[in-house]
Design a protein around this motif. Structure first.
Motif, short mmCIF file in Angstrom:
data_model
loop_
_atom_site.label_atom_id
_atom_site.label_comp_id
_atom_site.label_asym_id
_atom_site.label_seq_id
_atom_site.Cartn_x
_atom_site.Cartn_y
_atom_site.Cartn_z
N GLY A 189 33.38 60.29 51.40
CA GLY A 189 32.88 59.88 52.67
C GLY A 189 32.15 58.73 52.67
N TYR A 190 30.95 58.96 51.82
CA TYR A 190 29.96 57.85 51.62
C TYR A 190 30.42 56.48 51.03
CZ TYR A 190 26.60 61.64 52.92
OH TYR A 190 26.02 62.38 53.63
N ASP A 191 31.37 57.03 49.90
CA ASP A 191 31.77 55.79 49.04
C ASP A 191 32.94 54.78 49.83
OD1 ASP A 191 30.50 56.49 46.81
OD2 ASP A 191 32.13 57.57 45.93
N ILE A 192 33.30 55.74 50.69
CA ILE A 192 34.71 54.63 51.45
C ILE A 192 33.90 53.42 52.29
CG2 ILE A 192 35.88 54.79 53.62
CD1 ILE A 192 37.57 55.74 51.22
N GLY A 193 32.74 53.92 53.06
CA GLY A 193 31.98 52.96 53.62
C GLY A 193 31.31 52.04 52.90
N PHE A 194 30.60 52.40 51.89
CA PHE A 194 29.74 51.85 50.96
C PHE A 194 31.01 50.58 50.15
CE2 PHE A 194 27.93 50.81 46.66
CZ PHE A 194 26.47 50.20 47.12
N SER A 195 31.98 51.15 49.71
CA SER A 195 32.88 50.04 49.11
C SER A 195 33.49 49.09 49.72
CB SER A 195 33.78 50.98 48.06
OG SER A 195 34.43 51.65 49.34
N ALA A 196 33.55 49.34 51.29
CA ALA A 196 34.28 48.40 51.81
C ALA A 196 33.07 47.42 52.29
CB ALA A 196 34.49 49.20 53.24
N ALA A 197 31.74 47.73 52.42
CA ALA A 197 30.66 46.87 52.45
C ALA A 197 30.41 45.98 51.44
CB ALA A 197 29.40 47.69 52.80
N MET A 198 30.64 46.53 50.13
CA MET A 198 30.53 45.43 48.93
C MET A 198 31.64 44.58 48.99
SD MET A 198 27.50 46.13 47.44
CE MET A 198 27.09 46.49 49.37
N LYS A 199 32.60 45.08 49.17
CA LYS A 199 33.75 44.17 49.15
C LYS A 199 33.62 43.10 49.93
CE LYS A 199 37.93 46.53 48.66
NZ LYS A 199 39.02 47.28 49.11
N LEU A 200 33.27 43.49 51.46
CA LEU A 200 33.06 42.57 52.29
C LEU A 200 31.99 41.38 51.75
CD1 LEU A 200 33.50 41.39 55.34
CD2 LEU A 200 31.65 42.79 55.92
N MET A 201 30.96 41.83 51.32
CA MET A 201 29.77 40.73 51.00
C MET A 201 30.23 39.97 49.79
SD MET A 201 27.44 41.33 52.96
CE MET A 201 27.53 42.41 54.31
N LYS A 202 31.03 40.62 48.86
CA LYS A 202 31.63 39.76 47.64
C LYS A 202 32.76 38.82 48.09
CE LYS A 202 30.40 43.26 44.32
NZ LYS A 202 30.76 44.25 43.41
N TRP A 203 33.30 38.84 49.32
CA TRP A 203 34.44 37.72 49.59
C TRP A 203 33.67 36.47 50.01
CZ3 TRP A 203 37.41 36.59 54.21
CH2 TRP A 203 38.93 36.07 53.88
#
Length: 441
Positions: free
Chosen positions: A45-59
């Motif tokens: 559950g934690y990883d889903i939100g965190f990985s989405a945020a990191m993907k967004l910031m790296k785009w």
């Protein structure tokens, strides 16, 4: 519980939350994270939100979003858009329906300035609508013209919604913008053709300006032409280097923002109030889109983990035996249904995790589908009884224009847009030729 049932439960819970008035990103993100917690425990559950945020910031291409929004707000708040309408008023007012044609031209250029359909609607309702009504134009036709013209905002580059689609569909933003250009201009030409035919059959719908109003010295006409074409020059300064490969998309967006800012300063219209309003509005819109993208990425990750896309593909193609084109048309019809109570952004983030992989699996081009999506959602926006644009127009229109007038005004333009959608579905190269030509070059 089967994965298919979990996917249906997630989707229905999200729709229920949206119908109760929850914010789009809150409803989508909450369902995504809670589903991940129940499915994969605390860590998942934690990883889903965190990985989405990191993907967004790296785009990296996401940097174009605040640049283009700032450019649009600077041009609108500094009243450069007013010069556009004055130009169309002087140069086209002598034709029957000329000001309505000019309003479509205004909307095309506003789209190239801002990329948001709401911005086009606001400018058209405040600048064009009072002038058209004052000069005896039919109120049903002019409200339809403004609503139809504003639909070009998410199709003609730089479209903000296509940036969002690019993020979710993992497609190049530049190719999507180029794909939307010719369909957007084709739709504008179809609107103009409809206005010309209607006003030729019944000139009372769009009377020409009187001889006194048309008696403007040529020097003044040329001055207005220069002032009105300034946004087109800004658009060219931004897009020509990108199309020729001299700059990246992000660099071109920065050129556009700086050019618009410099133009407002040189015209003496960049006050502290204009600058502050533009920055605040840019910050608000950009943050809204980033939260929505973050929630959509998290929701899509859960759907991928469930294998919901493969299950639905098997349902349509193997169990029901539907033709890929039938499935595609059913998708478009579902957008029109959802458009009665959702905006284009919400529709995209809700169904994109489901539809986009399915479209690719059926063998269709995702760039082409992005153009189909934008046109279909705008048709949905303007379809009675609950189209989003209908009520937005009612809020901005003067009291003498009733909701019945607005409903009656939009049906011919919806038919024109449906025809444009059918043409692009039949001839995909209308959307795909320009990006293929530019990128191959």
């Amino acid at each position: 519980m089967s994965y298919e049932l979990i996917a249906i439960l997630m989707f229905s819970t999200m729709m229920l939350m949206l119908m109760t008035g929850q914010r789009v990103f809150g409803a989508i993100g909450f369902v995504a994270v809670m589903a991940a917690l129940f499915l994969w425990g605390d860590r998942g559950g934690y990883d889903i939100g965190f990985s989405a945020a990191m993907k967004l910031m790296k785009w990296y291409p996401l940097l174009t979003l605040p640049m283009f929004i700032f450019m649009g707000y600077v041009l609108a708040e500094s009243k450069i858009a007013d010069d556009l309408y004055k130009m169309f008023h002087v140069w086209m007012g002598g034709l029957n329906g000329g000001l309505a044609i000019g309003t479509i031209g205004l909307m095309v250029l506003i789209s190239a300035m801002n990329g948001l359909s709401v911005a086009g609607m606001a400018i058209g309702a405040t600048i064009a609508l009072p002038e058209l009504l004052k000069r005896g134009y039919d109120k049903k036709m002019v409200t339809g013209v403004i609503q139809a013209g504003s639909s070009l905002g998410i199709l003609v580059p730089p479209s903000v919604v296509l940036v969002l689609y690019a993020m979710i569909a993992r497609q190049p933003v530049g190719q999507l913008w180029l794909a939307g250009l010719l369909p957007g201009l084709m739709m504008a030409a179809m609107f103009i053709l409809y206005i010309v035919i209607r006003c030729r059959i019944n000139p009372a719908l769009g009377p020409a300006l009187s001889a006194e109003e048309r008696d403007v010295p040529m020097a003044e006409k040329l001055r207005l032409l220069r002032a009105g074409l300034l946004p087109l020059g800004i658009f060219a300064a931004m897009m020509v280097p990108f199309v020729n490969g001299w700059t990246s998309l992000v660099e071109s967006s920065a050129i556009g923002a700086l050019t618009a800012f410099a133009a407002a300063i040189l015209k003496g219209r960049m006050s502290r109030e204009v600058f502050e309003t533009s920055v605040r509005s840019t910050l608000g819109i950009t943050c809204m889109f980033m939260w929505i993208i973050l929630a959509a990425l998290a929701f899509g990750a859960v759907f991928d983990g469930l294998g919901a896309v493969r299950a639905i593909e098997n349902l349509f193609t193997e169990r029901l035996g539907l033709n890929p084109w039938v499935i595609l048309i059913l998708m478009q019809l579902s957008f029109i249904l959802m458009g009665t109570f959702l905006d284009d952004t919400a529709m995209l983030v809700i169904v994109a995790p489901l539809y986009v992989p399915l479209v690719g699996a059926l063998g269709f081009d995702l760039i082409w589908y992005g153009v189909l999506y934008t046109i279909t959602t705008q048709i949905a926006y303007m379809t009675p009884p609950f189209g989003y644009n209908l009520f937005l127009m009612r809020a901005m229109a003067p009291p003498e224009i009733s909701l019945r007038d607005i409903y009656g005004s939009i049906l011919p333009f919806v038919m024109v847009m449906t025809l444009a959608l059918a043409i692009i579905m039949t001839f995909p190269q209308i959307a795909l030729w320009l990006p293929e030509y530019i990128y191959n070059k």
